[in-house]
Design a protein around this motif. Structure first.
Motif, PDB file in Angstrom:
ATOM      1  N   ASP A 300      22.088  25.758 -41.031  1.00 27.86           N
ATOM      2  CA  ASP A 300      20.955  26.179 -40.180  1.00 27.86           C
ATOM      3  C   ASP A 300      20.704  25.203 -39.539  1.00 27.86           C
ATOM      4  O   ASP A 300      20.509  24.966 -38.280  1.00 27.86           O
ATOM      5  N   ALA A 301      20.835  23.786 -40.012  1.00 26.38           N
ATOM      6  CA  ALA A 301      20.509  22.523 -39.442  1.00 26.38           C
ATOM      7  C   ALA A 301      21.701  22.197 -38.408  1.00 26.38           C
ATOM      8  O   ALA A 301      21.439  21.860 -37.162  1.00 26.38           O
ATOM      9  N   ALA A 302      22.815  22.513 -38.719  1.00 23.96           N
ATOM     10  CA  ALA A 302      23.893  22.558 -37.902  1.00 23.96           C
ATOM     11  C   ALA A 302      24.018  23.335 -36.566  1.00 23.96           C
ATOM     12  O   ALA A 302      24.063  22.946 -35.240  1.00 23.96           O
ATOM     13  N   ARG A 303      23.305  24.445 -36.969  1.00 30.79           N
ATOM     14  CA  ARG A 303      23.169  25.671 -35.642  1.00 30.79           C
ATOM     15  C   ARG A 303      22.136  25.033 -34.714  1.00 30.79           C
ATOM     16  O   ARG A 303      22.104  25.125 -33.441  1.00 30.79           O
ATOM     17  N   ARG A 304      21.115  24.608 -35.534  1.00 32.20           N
ATOM     18  CA  ARG A 304      19.925  24.091 -34.498  1.00 32.20           C
ATOM     19  C   ARG A 304      20.224  22.925 -33.735  1.00 32.20           C
ATOM     20  O   ARG A 304      19.910  22.731 -32.506  1.00 32.20           O
ATOM     21  N   LEU A 305      20.895  21.923 -34.318  1.00 37.81           N
ATOM     22  CA  LEU A 305      21.494  20.736 -33.671  1.00 37.81           C
ATOM     23  C   LEU A 305      22.387  21.279 -32.473  1.00 37.81           C
ATOM     24  O   LEU A 305      22.495  20.724 -31.137  1.00 37.81           O
ATOM     25  N   ALA A 306      23.181  21.953 -32.884  1.00 32.20           N
ATOM     26  CA  ALA A 306      24.160  22.540 -31.751  1.00 32.20           C
ATOM     27  C   ALA A 306      23.261  23.190 -30.483  1.00 32.20           C
ATOM     28  O   ALA A 306      23.787  23.033 -29.457  1.00 32.20           O
ATOM     29  N   MET A 307      22.356  24.086 -30.980  1.00 34.50           N
ATOM     30  CA  MET A 307      21.491  24.660 -29.821  1.00 34.50           C
ATOM     31  C   MET A 307      20.800  23.625 -28.934  1.00 34.50           C
ATOM     32  O   MET A 307      20.631  23.724 -27.750  1.00 34.50           O
ATOM     33  N   LEU A 308      20.406  22.582 -29.703  1.00 37.89           N
ATOM     34  CA  LEU A 308      19.792  21.344 -28.880  1.00 37.89           C
ATOM     35  C   LEU A 308      20.659  20.661 -28.050  1.00 37.89           C
ATOM     36  O   LEU A 308      20.331  20.392 -26.775  1.00 37.89           O
ATOM     37  N   ILE A 309      21.830  20.519 -28.623  1.00 38.64           N
ATOM     38  CA  ILE A 309      22.797  19.742 -27.626  1.00 38.64           C
ATOM     39  C   ILE A 309      23.152  20.823 -26.504  1.00 38.64           C
ATOM     40  O   ILE A 309      23.234  20.285 -25.441  1.00 38.64           O
ATOM     41  N   GLU A 310      23.527  22.054 -26.682  1.00 41.02           N
ATOM     42  CA  GLU A 310      23.797  22.970 -25.851  1.00 41.02           C
ATOM     43  C   GLU A 310      22.616  23.127 -24.591  1.00 41.02           C
ATOM     44  O   GLU A 310      22.972  22.880 -23.350  1.00 41.02           O
ATOM     45  N   ALA A 311      21.505  22.988 -25.056  1.00 41.58           N
ATOM     46  CA  ALA A 311      20.308  22.957 -24.037  1.00 41.58           C
ATOM     47  C   ALA A 311      20.149  21.935 -23.349  1.00 41.58           C
ATOM     48  O   ALA A 311      20.004  21.931 -22.216  1.00 41.58           O
ATOM     49  N   LEU A 312      20.359  20.816 -23.638  1.00 40.15           N
ATOM     50  CA  LEU A 312      20.258  19.456 -23.154  1.00 40.15           C
ATOM     51  C   LEU A 312      21.542  19.307 -22.308  1.00 40.15           C
ATOM     52  O   LEU A 312      21.049  18.897 -20.989  1.00 40.15           O
ATOM     53  N   TYR A 313      22.666  19.711 -22.477  1.00 39.44           N
ATOM     54  CA  TYR A 313      23.617  19.779 -21.592  1.00 39.44           C
ATOM     55  C   TYR A 313      23.589  20.518 -20.432  1.00 39.44           C
ATOM     56  O   TYR A 313      23.973  20.150 -19.216  1.00 39.44           O
ATOM     57  N   GLU A 314      23.110  21.898 -20.637  1.00 43.59           N
ATOM     58  CA  GLU A 314      22.842  22.878 -19.654  1.00 43.59           C
ATOM     59  C   GLU A 314      22.055  22.199 -18.714  1.00 43.59           C
ATOM     60  O   GLU A 314      22.060  22.449 -17.504  1.00 43.59           O
ATOM     61  N   ARG A 315      20.914  21.487 -19.015  1.00 47.41           N
ATOM     62  CA  ARG A 315      19.880  21.093 -18.104  1.00 47.41           C
ATOM     63  C   ARG A 315      20.264  19.674 -17.574  1.00 47.41           C
ATOM     64  O   ARG A 315      19.361  18.984 -16.859  1.00 47.41           O
ATOM     65  N   ARG A 316      21.544  19.176 -18.005  1.00 47.03           N
ATOM     66  CA  ARG A 316      21.701  17.769 -17.687  1.00 47.03           C
ATOM     67  C   ARG A 316      20.752  16.706 -18.305  1.00 47.03           C
ATOM     68  O   ARG A 316      20.002  15.641 -17.396  1.00 47.03           O
ATOM     69  N   ALA A 317      20.252  16.665 -19.228  1.00 49.87           N
ATOM     70  CA  ALA A 317      19.148  15.818 -19.864  1.00 49.87           C
ATOM     71  C   ALA A 317      19.761  14.928 -20.870  1.00 49.87           C
ATOM     72  O   ALA A 317      20.998  15.121 -21.437  1.00 49.87           O
ATOM     73  N   LEU A 318      19.141  13.642 -20.911  1.00 48.67           N
ATOM     74  CA  LEU A 318      19.772  12.741 -21.829  1.00 48.67           C
ATOM     75  C   LEU A 318      19.410  12.705 -23.219  1.00 48.67           C
ATOM     76  O   LEU A 318      18.639  13.100 -23.847  1.00 48.67           O
ATOM     77  N   LEU A 319      20.602  12.746 -24.097  1.00 44.49           N
ATOM     78  CA  LEU A 319      20.585  12.462 -25.593  1.00 44.49           C
ATOM     79  C   LEU A 319      21.023  11.107 -26.098  1.00 44.49           C
ATOM     80  O   LEU A 319      22.181  10.838 -25.715  1.00 44.49           O
ATOM     81  N   VAL A 320      20.106  10.601 -26.859  1.00 46.52           N
ATOM     82  CA  VAL A 320      20.394   9.412 -27.706  1.00 46.52           C
ATOM     83  C   VAL A 320      20.560   9.478 -29.221  1.00 46.52           C
ATOM     84  O   VAL A 320      19.393  10.211 -29.632  1.00 46.52           O
ATOM     85  N   LEU A 321      21.418   9.328 -29.782  1.00 47.44           N
ATOM     86  CA  LEU A 321      21.704   9.706 -31.176  1.00 47.44           C
ATOM     87  C   LEU A 321      22.393   8.606 -31.886  1.00 47.44           C
ATOM     88  O   LEU A 321      23.406   8.133 -31.466  1.00 47.44           O
ATOM     89  N   THR A 322      21.831   8.764 -33.315  1.00 47.08           N
ATOM     90  CA  THR A 322      22.443   7.506 -34.000  1.00 47.08           C
ATOM     91  C   THR A 322      22.739   8.386 -35.278  1.00 47.08           C
ATOM     92  O   THR A 322      22.185   9.348 -35.768  1.00 47.08           O
ATOM     93  N   THR A 323      23.949   7.997 -36.007  1.00 50.53           N
ATOM     94  CA  THR A 323      24.483   8.646 -37.159  1.00 50.53           C
ATOM     95  C   THR A 323      24.269   7.791 -38.595  1.00 50.53           C
ATOM     96  O   THR A 323      24.329   6.439 -38.258  1.00 50.53           O
TER      97      THR A 323
END
Length: 473
Positions: A300-323
């Motif tokens: 579920d967490a993987a699916r929600r993070l994937a949805m966030l990435i998909e939406a940001l990419y579609e809108r050409r928004a910036l994502l800053v991420l650390t692992t």
């Protein structure tokens, strides 16, 4: 005019080279364009293939060449249907009609230009149909549009035959889906992942993805965004943004800050794909801190993070991420359908081990297309459900390739069984014309979502993408 000349200009501008399947898809789209300008009818095109091979890129060329054309992401289409269905039922006593009757009414309304303006051409990006609930709404809607002369264009990672394998799809919907897809020209698109090529051309400096510890990364990007926003004509940043259906999300200088764990789970709880798209349209950037390699049990967490990435990419928004415990490119490694990564120390738990063992059951198949398309066994031509190719041939592919090389079973059909237009390579099988079958549809859909997310991350870390995202502010 049309997609073909625009494609040639695109190749020259970026010094790209087209694959044969990409050129074939562009030629087919050019035929749709020519038919439209000659006043002839065209039912549309269905482009499918692996992630990052240019399906949306070439489809956009047709969309941009046609007037009265509407482009929607699959998630946006489903959100529109749910919202319109709710509004119309509230106004006109819709309790006396079924959901299917109302979406057919919405299809007629859109075809007549009374829903979102004149629409003679609808482009649905990332067609998925992951469950029977979506099928119940989308199939009658698209069928009604098609019957009223609207041209349909869809891109997908799913081969057409894979759409029929939705669990719970009843006979009436199967018939409508057969007619809908049968009226479209199916084109398979293949090639290298162009998003990873964009990353190879140059990463952003400073980077937007990093492994902890990286204490200066988030403050540095926060300062850059604030400086860029202050220099923009508007000169202000948002303190909050409205997600769909009235949910309001607080921001810090236009930036949404999230830490992995309970913070991210609380934020994502109850949010659908449409909420993430609404969020992505209003934020300057999203910071996500401390993302681990996500375990199979945390789908579920993987699916929600994937949805966030998909939406940001579609809108050409910036994502800053650390692992926290892996490289950024390995966040979804355990969901890889072909070479799943072993669990990290942080993701080891009995449930994940059980899921991994289940995913690896059954014979696999080779990853790439064979040089020739050999005829399947005669039994595959029967109307009975197709059997596993390896067993039919008396060969156990898992014994040859290693059981852990492929996580799912694959079946194979004759080209004539599903009218794919010949021996086309399907990303859902280890052989040509392969179709993936599984007993865990939720896991399969999550794996497909994470594949799309990882491809998008490859481009979102590039210098070119970050420049576009900053210019958007």
């Amino acid at each position: 005019r049309g997609p073909s000349p625009a494609f040639d200009r695109l190749l020259r501008r970026h010094s790209w080279s087209a694959t044969a399947s990409q050129q074939q898809a562009v030629n087919q789209l050019q035929q749709v364009f020519d038919a439209h300008h000659q006043g002839q009818g065209s039912t549309g095109v269905y482009l499918y293939g692996p992630v990052g091979v240019g399906k949306t890129t070439v489809a956009d060329l047709l969309h941009e060449s046609l007037p009265s054309a509407l482009r929607l992401h699959y998630d946006e289409v489903m959100h529109m249907l749910h919202k319109q269905l709710h509004q119309h039922r509230s106004k006109i006593g819709g309790k006396q009609k079924t959901g299917a009757e109302w979406v057919r009414y919405l299809g007629r309304k859109m075809a007549r230009g009374k829903l979102v303006g004149p629409v003679s051409f609808l482009f649905v990006d990332e067609m998925q149909l992951p469950n029977v609930q979506d099928c119940t709404l989308l199939i009658p809607f698209l069928t009604e549009l098609q019957s009223h002369g609207c041209t349909l264009l869809a891109t997908s990672n799913k081969a057409p035959e894979q759409l029929y394998l939705v669990k719970g799809l009843y006979r009436e919907l199967q018939g409508q889906l057969t007619t809908l897809v049968g009226n479209l020209t199916v084109c398979h698109v293949d090639g290298p992942d162009h998003r990873r090529s964009a990353a190879a051309a140059g990463l952003a400096d400073p980077p937007v993805f990093a492994r902890q510890p990286a204490p200066a990364l988030l403050p540095e990007w926060q300062a850059r965004i604030a400086q860029h926003t202050a220099a923009s004509p508007a000169g202000t940043s948002k303190d909050a943004v409205d997600a769909s259906f009235g949910r309001r999300v607080s921001l810090d200088g236009g930036v949404l800050h999230l830490s992995w764990g309970q913070d991210f789970l609380r934020f994502g709880h109850g949010m659908a794909a449409s909420d993430f798209h609404a969020l992505a349209g209003g934020v300057a950037a999203v910071f996500v801190e401390g993302v681990p390699q996500i375990a199979l049990s945390k789908r579920d967490a993987a699916r929600r993070l994937a949805m966030l990435i998909e939406a940001l990419y579609e809108r050409r928004a910036l994502l800053v991420l650390t692992t926290s415990d892996c490289a950024p490119s390995e966040i979804f490694a355990q969901f890889d359908r072909y070479n799943p990564a072993p669990p990290t120390e942080e993701s080891k738990d009995p449930f994940s081990a059980a899921l991994r063992a289940l995913a690896l059951q059954g014979p696999g198949a080779q990853r790439g297309p064979p040089d020739t398309c050999s005829a399947p066994p005669d039994s595959a031509a029967s109307a009975d459900p197709p059997r596993d190719t390896g067993r039919d041939a008396g060969v156990d592919p898992a014994a040859e390739l290693g059981e852990e090389s492929v996580p799912q079973q694959f079946v194979r059909r004759k080209c004539s069984d599903h009218k794919c237009g010949g021996c086309t390579w399907s990303s859902y099988g280890g052989e040509r014309c392969g179709v993936q079958k599984t007993s865990d549809w939720a896991l399969l859909e999550t794996q497909l979502a994470t594949e799309r997310a990882m491809s998008r991350l490859g481009e979102m870390g590039s210098q070119r993408y970050v420049k576009e995202a900053m210019e958007r502010l």
